[in-house]
Write an enzyme that holds these catalytic residues in place. Structure first.
Site, PDB file in Angstrom:
ATOM      1  N   GLY A 245      59.098  46.702  31.414  1.00 11.80           N
ATOM      2  CA  GLY A 245      59.507  47.015  30.053  1.00 11.80           C
ATOM      3  C   GLY A 245      58.807  46.096  29.079  1.00 11.80           C
TER       4      GLY A 245
ATOM      5  CB  ALA B  91      61.223  43.509  24.282  1.00 15.72           C
TER       6      ALA B  91
ATOM      7  CG  LEU C 279      60.692  38.482  20.299  1.00 15.20           C
ATOM      8  CD1 LEU C 279      61.764  37.402  20.302  1.00 15.20           C
ATOM      9  CD2 LEU C 279      59.815  38.365  19.059  1.00 15.20           C
ATOM     10  CB  ALA C 280      58.626  38.735  26.087  1.00 12.99           C
TER      11      ALA C 280
ATOM     12  CE  LYS D   9      62.286  38.092  27.317  1.00 12.53           C
ATOM     13  NZ  LYS D   9      63.695  38.029  26.845  1.00 12.53           N
TER      14      LYS D   9
ATOM     15  CG  ASP E  74      69.351  42.509  21.617  1.00 16.68           C
ATOM     16  OD1 ASP E  74      69.662  43.570  21.051  1.00 16.68           O
ATOM     17  OD2 ASP E  74      68.166  42.173  21.804  1.00 16.68           O
TER      18      ASP E  74
END
Length: 518
Positions: free
Chosen positions: A152, A154, A156-157, A173, A305
């Site tokens: 996945g 996102a 920021l990462a 991550k 979140d």
């Protein structure tokens, strides 16, 4: 004012001309002045369009609803394009907007919600460079297998699956290489633009959004902080056997790299996956309610979140399991706020209007307390006065509520600017959890209110006990605590019997009340 906005827009458009080169030159695209130009140009265009509409049409004009809907949609797409082009912190803010379903016009929410699934990816070689710079090792030396396709991506990462030499499967991550470098300029840009728009539109006070981003983004960019949060919440919520948080491998982690246990499961909003794996949607929503009631009302440490990509579910031999991921953003609540918030919820569940007014006013909303109550419960004021635990939301009420953010934009904006900052992310969290429940079409149940009420009773009783100075006060507090909890237990037994074939018809014929927690 209009001339000033037009000049700002023209200047920003010239600066944003660098966007042309961005298509062929990544280095130019990443320049702070170009990123600022894009943002300023977009903000100026949106502001000019709204000023023109508000000058041309009165709110009572028959054409206003259709015109404002079109403008919300056009502006939302402009904002979406800006987030995609600038990336990083802008996508993070866009994702935040996409979760505020009952707080912002639906056109913005639906448009920005796409960013949860369409965040840009970084080239693999750049990510490998981040790992080498932070950990002093190459990916090939650290792992026997490293999947080049991300699990996945996102804002920021992005996360990659890997295999260690001892056979353990991990999720790695890795922060996007340029995010931290851009974050300072991006935050300053957002601050400037939000303050400028606040000056142009004094009634639209969303300065808090830039302030919260400025405060929270540095913490989210520190993956060591995320790892500590993960372990902390695992300890605080260890009594919940259905909860799993991934193990952190500290020796393979840094501020920009977080290596953790790989956890399998389907997204919490994937109804097809849950049906295929015989997972009860009602049990999952009940568990989610238990987790967040404990975090908010009892522990005062809240995972902020919980969008579907961060909450996985899987079936185990012990029943459904919830896997909580992405622990970068947490809100720590003060005891005073947590107790006041518990008292407010108890008043809303009891339909105690006087109590709602008292506790909402203590949270600084003044005479806008009905709006705060509606925003927290996602119910109409009429339903709150009647008792939200007694009546399921009708389709008409749900439709009306979805349009509330557009119809009462000024009032909602005022509430958000007044409430304690601790409450802002709780409002977001409420909306995300409710959105998951709606997607799953889970059965509305009084169990959620019972669990929440238990946590509220515990929070208030603990607070009162801590302020006692003699044994009589402590005894009185404990007796009241056990009395309140006993009432909830008796009522939960009644609800259980009501669901049985043997006692249900008898109880329904003898008792006319339903769902009364008072």
């Amino acid at each position: 004012m209009m001339r000033l906005l037009t000049k700002i827009g023209a200047f920003a458009s010239v600066v944003a001309g660098g966007t042309y080169y961005a298509k062929t030159s990544e280095s130019v695209s990443s320049l702070g002045i170009v990123r600022f130009g894009r943002a300023a140009s977009t903000a100026a265009k949106i502001a000019v369009d709204y000023k023109i509409l508000f000058h041309r049409l009165d709110k009572d004009d028959p054409q206003y609803p259709e015109e404002i809907h079109k403008l919300h949609l056009i502006s939302a797409y402009r904002l979406y394009d800006l987030c995609c082009q600038n990336g990083g912190a802008f996508i993070k803010v866009g994702q935040h907007i996409g979760t505020l379903e009952y707080l912002l016009p639906i056109e913005y929410v639906q448009t920005m919600k796409v960013l949860h699934n369409e965040a840009p990816q970084s080239p693999l070689e750049e990510l490998k460079t981040v790992i080498h710079e932070d950990l002093g090792q190459t990916v090939e030396n650290m792992f026997v297998e490293f999947d080049p396709k991300p699990l996945g991506a996102a804002s920021l990462a992005q996360v990659h699956k890997a295999k260690m030499s001892d056979g353990r499967i991990v999720a790695v991550k890795i922060q996007h290489p340029k995010v931290k470098a851009h974050s300072f300029v991006d935050i300053r840009t957002m601050e400037f633009l939000v303050h400028a728009l606040g000056w142009v539109f004094p009634e639209f006070d969303y300065i808090w959004l830039a302030e919260e981003t400025k405060k929270n983004l540095p913490m989210e960019l520190d993956f060591l902080n995320e790892g500590k949060n993960c372990e902390k919440v695992g300890r605080l919520l260890r009594k919940f056997k259905f909860l799993k948080v991934p193990k952190i491998y500290w020796e393979l982690s840094s501020e920009r790299v977080l290596t953790m246990e790989y956890c399998e499961g389907g997204k919490v909003d994937d109804v097809k996956y849950m049906k295929e794996n015989n997972i009860s949607v009602n049990k999952i929503t009940e568990h989610l309610g238990e987790l967040y009631s404990e975090m908010i009302f009892v522990q005062g440490v809240v995972h902020c979140d919980p969008h579907p990509g961060n909450v996985l579910v899987k079936q185990t031999k012990h029943g459904p399991q919830i896997v909580l991921l992405d622990h970068g953003l947490y809100q720590t609540l003060t005891d005073e706020f947590r107790v006041r918030y518990s008292q407010l919820w108890m008043s809303m569940i009891k339909a105690d209007v006087k109590g709602i007014k008292e506790h909402a006013e203590a949270l600084n909303v003044g005479d806008l307390y009905p709006f705060l109550a509606c925003m927290l419960t996602a119910r109409s004021w009429k339903a709150i006065e009647a008792g939200i635990d007694k009546h399921k939301p009708s389709s008409q009420e749900e439709t009306e509520f979805k349009t509330m953010a557009g119809s009462y934009f000024l009032e909602i904006s005022s509430v958000l600017s007044r409430v304690p900052r601790q409450l802002l992310f709780l409002l977001k969290t409420n909306d995300v959890v409710r959105s998951i429940e709606r997607t799953l079409h889970s059965r509305s149940s009084s169990t959620a209110f019972l669990n929440m009420t238990r946590c509220c009773v515990k929070a208030v009783a603990d607070w009162e006990a801590s302020r006692c100075h003699n044994w009589r006060c402590r005894l009185r507090t404990e007796l009241n605590r056990h009395f309140q909890l006993a009432k909830i237990t008796v009522f939960s037994i009644y609800l259980w019997l009501l669901d049985t074939r043997l006692f249900g018809p008898v109880l329904q014929s003898k008792f006319s009340f339903s769902g009364d927690l008072r």
